[in-house]
Design an enzyme around this catalytic site. Structure first.
Site, short mmCIF file in Angstrom:
data_model
loop_
_atom_site.label_atom_id
_atom_site.label_comp_id
_atom_site.label_asym_id
_atom_site.label_seq_id
_atom_site.Cartn_x
_atom_site.Cartn_y
_atom_site.Cartn_z
N ARG A 35 0.83 -1.22 0.00
CA ARG A 35 0.00 0.00 0.00
C ARG A 35 0.86 1.27 0.00
O ARG A 35 0.43 2.30 -0.53
CB ARG A 35 -0.94 0.00 1.20
CG ARG A 35 -2.15 -0.88 0.97
CD ARG A 35 -3.05 -0.89 2.17
NE ARG A 35 -4.36 -1.44 1.84
CZ ARG A 35 -5.18 -1.98 2.72
NH1 ARG A 35 -4.83 -2.07 3.98
NH2 ARG A 35 -6.35 -2.44 2.33
N LYS A 200 -15.01 -16.19 6.31
CA LYS A 200 -16.43 -16.09 6.64
C LYS A 200 -17.31 -15.80 5.43
O LYS A 200 -17.11 -14.83 4.72
CB LYS A 200 -16.63 -15.00 7.69
CG LYS A 200 -16.09 -15.41 9.05
CD LYS A 200 -16.06 -14.25 10.01
CE LYS A 200 -17.46 -13.91 10.52
NZ LYS A 200 -17.41 -12.70 11.39
C1 3PG Z 1 -8.30 -2.04 5.02
O1 3PG Z 1 -7.29 -2.44 5.61
O2 3PG Z 1 -9.15 -2.81 4.57
C2 3PG Z 1 -8.50 -0.57 4.83
O3 3PG Z 1 -7.36 0.15 5.17
C3 3PG Z 1 -9.70 -0.11 5.61
O4 3PG Z 1 -9.50 -0.37 6.99
P1 3PG Z 1 -10.77 -0.58 7.92
O5 3PG Z 1 -11.42 -1.85 7.47
O6 3PG Z 1 -10.23 -0.65 9.32
O7 3PG Z 1 -11.68 0.60 7.73
#
Ligand code: 3PG
Ligand code: MG
Length: 402
Positions: A35, A200
């Site tokens: 990322r 899940k």
């Molecule tokens: C992820 O890791 O899926 C994104 O960064 C979003 O994070 P979150 O699900 O904690 O909102």
């Protein structure tokens, strides 16, 4: 949607960029920097244009207050390495340190703010409760660039509200991701297969429902497959099972048959006597899992079947591992599936690996990003897009088009 080119001359302007830098950490060591690498080009192009770049992001799910283990400090260092220029780090998000460092930025410099979610206003449920924090964020900058694709499905201050307070544009990463997903939803080249895995089934019900109207084939693996096998009347032993979803899954199987969507389930599984790398394990038929065993991966016959079902596809989307791939004895199914995607990519198909976790999995198994058509940085976001949901982070950008 406006792009950064529509923002005019950015030299000397303070640009707030929302990126998704939510990377997996082992202590303070980043175990997959995908990322960060995916976010860097937008940040770099803004800095190269002479902007004073203020990056904001979250890490994990802290509960609205600082927690050392969720600090973005290690990410600032890695981002600096990827950009090839040091990144200034503020040890708060909108407080004194952030304000002072934002004010002191020079043209082309990059500042990363501490974790957005150390502030309760970031994830607050109501518009009113997010407004003050969004205002504080906005006051740091002149313009806003939305580039955190992995969070566009979250209605949060830095994703949604801040875009309404500042002139804004869509970052290149979000544009690229949306372009690819649009190719999957608007008239995909066929055959179009979707492979779903992960633990899940309840997390994926919405997307499965929607895919029954668009995909030609649905291949299911991972922990969720046992609820499908149970819905077909098979015993699944100690495998993961969401008993309360069996009826829903039965309904999906019937709908798939009616709509002519082929649902492909594993024909064999690796069945172990415990959730552990050194547990006794064997390959058994998917309809004959012993009562004292749990399925932890799809078996070799299933891997061959899945590869065959993908081989003539022109479009493939994949989200979720086929088994407990973190443990070597149960990694073969996920690895074989990744290889099948690589092969069909070489044959000219559009392949999309959806999600932070699936992306980390294929890299951990030794594949390169370039082996696939597109590796999405957003798992939840891409699934919600395919489900046809409205994503707050995109709708706020689309308001300009209206
Ligand atoms: C992820 O890791 O899926 C994104 O960064 C979003 O994070 P979150 O699900 O904690 O909102
Ligand atoms: Mg996630």
């Amino acid at each position: 949607m406006k792009t950064t080119g529509d923002l005019g001359d950015l030299r000397g302007k303070r640009v707030l960029v929302r990126s998704d830098l939510n990377v997996p950490l082992d202590g303070t060591t980043i175990t997959d920097d995908g990322r960060i690498r995916a976010s860097a080009p937008t940040i770099k192009s803004l800095a190269d244009a002479g902007a004073r770049v203020i990056v904001c992001a979250h890490l994990g799910r802290p509960k609205g207050a600082p927690e050392a283990k969720y600090s973005l400090a290690p990410v600032a260092d890695r981002l600096g390495e990827v950009l090839g220029t040091p990144v200034v780090f503020a040890d708060d998000t909108v407080g004194e340190d952030a304000q002072a460092k934002a004010a002191a930025l020079e043209d082309g410099q990059v500042l990363l703010l501490e974790n957005l979610r150390f502030n309760a206003g970031e994830t607050a449920k109501t518009d009113e409760d997010r407004a003050e924090f969004a205002g504080q964020l906005a006051s740091l900058a002149d313009v806003f660039v939305s580039d955190g694709f992995g969070v566009v499905h979250r209605k949060q201050a830095s994703v949604y509200d801040v875009a309404r307070l500042l002139p804004h544009a869509t970052g290149d990463l979000v544009s690229t991701e949306v372009d690819v997903l649009r190719r999957l939803t608007k008239d995909p080249e066929r055959p179009y297969a979707v492979v779903l895995g992960g633990a899940k089934v309840s997390d994926k019900l919405g997307v499965i429902g929607n895919l029954l109207g668009t995909a030609d084939r649905l291949l299911i693996g991972g922990g969720m497959v046992f609820t499908f096998l149970a819905a077909q009347g098979h015993e699944v032993g100690k495998s993961l099972l969401e008993a309360d979803q069996i009826d829903t899954v039965k309904g999906y199987l019937e709908r798939a048959e009616k709509e002519g969507v082929e649902i492909v389930l594993p024909v064999d599984v690796v069945a172990a006597d415990a959730f552990s790398a050194d547990a006794a394990h064997d390959i058994v038929a998917a309809d004959a899992i012993p009562a004292d065993r749990m399925g932890l991966d799809i078996g070799p016959e299933s891997s061959r079947l899945f590869a065959e079902k993908l081989s003539d596809c022109r479009t493939v989307f994949w989200n979720g591992p086929m088994g407990a791939f973190e443990m070597e004895p149960y990694a073969a199914g996920t690895k074989a599936l990744a290889q099948a995607l690589v092969d069909v990519t070489s044959a000219g198909a559009l392949t999309v690996v959806g999600g932070g976790d699936s992306a980390a999995a294929v890299r951990q198994l030794g594949f390169e990003d370039s082996d696939f058509g597109h590796i999405s940085t957003g798992g939840g976001a891409s699934l919600e897009y395919l489900e046809g949901k409205e994503l707050p982070g995109l709708t706020v950008l689309e308001e300009d088009d209206a």
